[in-house]
Design an enzyme around this catalytic site. Structure first.
Site, PDB file in Angstrom:
ATOM      1  N   GLY A   1       0.824  -1.201   0.000  1.00 36.22           N
ATOM      2  CA  GLY A   1       0.000   0.000   0.000  1.00 36.22           C
ATOM      3  C   GLY A   1       0.857   1.249   0.000  1.00 36.22           C
ATOM      4  CB  CYS A   2       0.164   4.721   1.092  1.00 39.45           C
ATOM      5  SG  CYS A   2       1.021   6.308   1.248  1.00 39.45           S
ATOM      6  CG  PHE A   3       5.996   4.641  -0.608  1.00 42.08           C
ATOM      7  CD1 PHE A   3       5.514   5.906  -0.322  1.00 42.08           C
ATOM      8  CD2 PHE A   3       6.631   4.451  -1.834  1.00 42.08           C
ATOM      9  CE1 PHE A   3       5.658   6.963  -1.212  1.00 42.08           C
ATOM     10  CE2 PHE A   3       6.786   5.496  -2.744  1.00 42.08           C
ATOM     11  CZ  PHE A   3       6.298   6.754  -2.424  1.00 42.08           C
TER      12      PHE A   3
END
Length: 211
Positions: A59-61
């Site tokens: 997902g969003c890092f």
């Protein structure tokens, strides 16, 4: 192993803080490396003697990186793009074009202090590995769940860990996490590196719990 479905890195970090860091030890400021300084970027390709690399996408890092930064034995982290077919992509290109990249986190760790299996355990806890090409409200191929292995040993550990998770019954739906050989890792822009730390995001949340 008991699988607690935090399903997002923020939930994991908040619970870790409230539990006093019993799951993994918090590092001191002196132990944390700034991935974007010129002298440190080389470590992400050539860690040096006694250190190893791991690469994950979940997902969003931003939040994923912060979760791994809290683990004792993690020497350095960086966010970037991996698993695609487009050379040196920008964030905008990854988000708007079909570059094939996932938002990924490169983790440099000392296996004498923290095992690869422990990193895998954290990986499963901080996202939902049953949703294809999305995490929560973030939708797109760049948000897919991937373990990029760097060796045959890491591949075997990842496959065994995934099988253990599936047998645990922690998730009703099938685990869709990809387990693939590591590909070119392109460092993300500086403003993405240690994003939560730079913005003081977690500190503000933790202060709100004390009020």
């Amino acid at each position: 192993m008991i699988y607690l479905k935090y399903n997002c890195p923020l939930t994991y970090l908040i619970l870790l803080k409230l539990e006093g860091g019993k799951t993994v030890e918090e590092k001191t400021d002196a132990e944390q490396r700034n991935a974007t300084s010129e002298e440190d970027t080389e470590i992400f390709e050539n860690p040096g003697e006694g250190l190893e690399k791991a690469t994950f996408a979940a997902g969003c890092f931003w939040g994923i990186e912060e979760a791994f930064r809290q683990i004792k034995g993690v020497v350095a982290t960086a966010v970037g793009y991996s698993g695609g077919h487009f050379k040196r992509p920008t964030y905008e290109q990854v988000c708007t074009l079909d570059t094939g990249h996932a938002e990924a986190v490169r983790v440099i760790f000392d296996p004498e202090i923290v095992s690869y299996k422990t990193l895998l355990d954290v990986f499963w806890k901080i996202h939902d590995p049953t949703t294809k090409d999305r995490q929560g409200p973030d939708v797109g191929k760049q948000y897919r769940s991937v373990i990029f292995y760097h060796s045959d040993e890491q591949k075997a550990a990842a496959l065994a860990s995934k099988e253990e998770l599936e047998k645990s019954g922690a998730f009703k739906n099938p685990v869709v996490t990809e387990i693939v050989p590591v590909s070119e890792f392109y460092m993300a822009e500086d403003y993405h590196q240690q994003y939560f730390e730079k913005k003081g995001f977690l500190q503000n949340i933790f202060r709100s719990f004390k009020k």
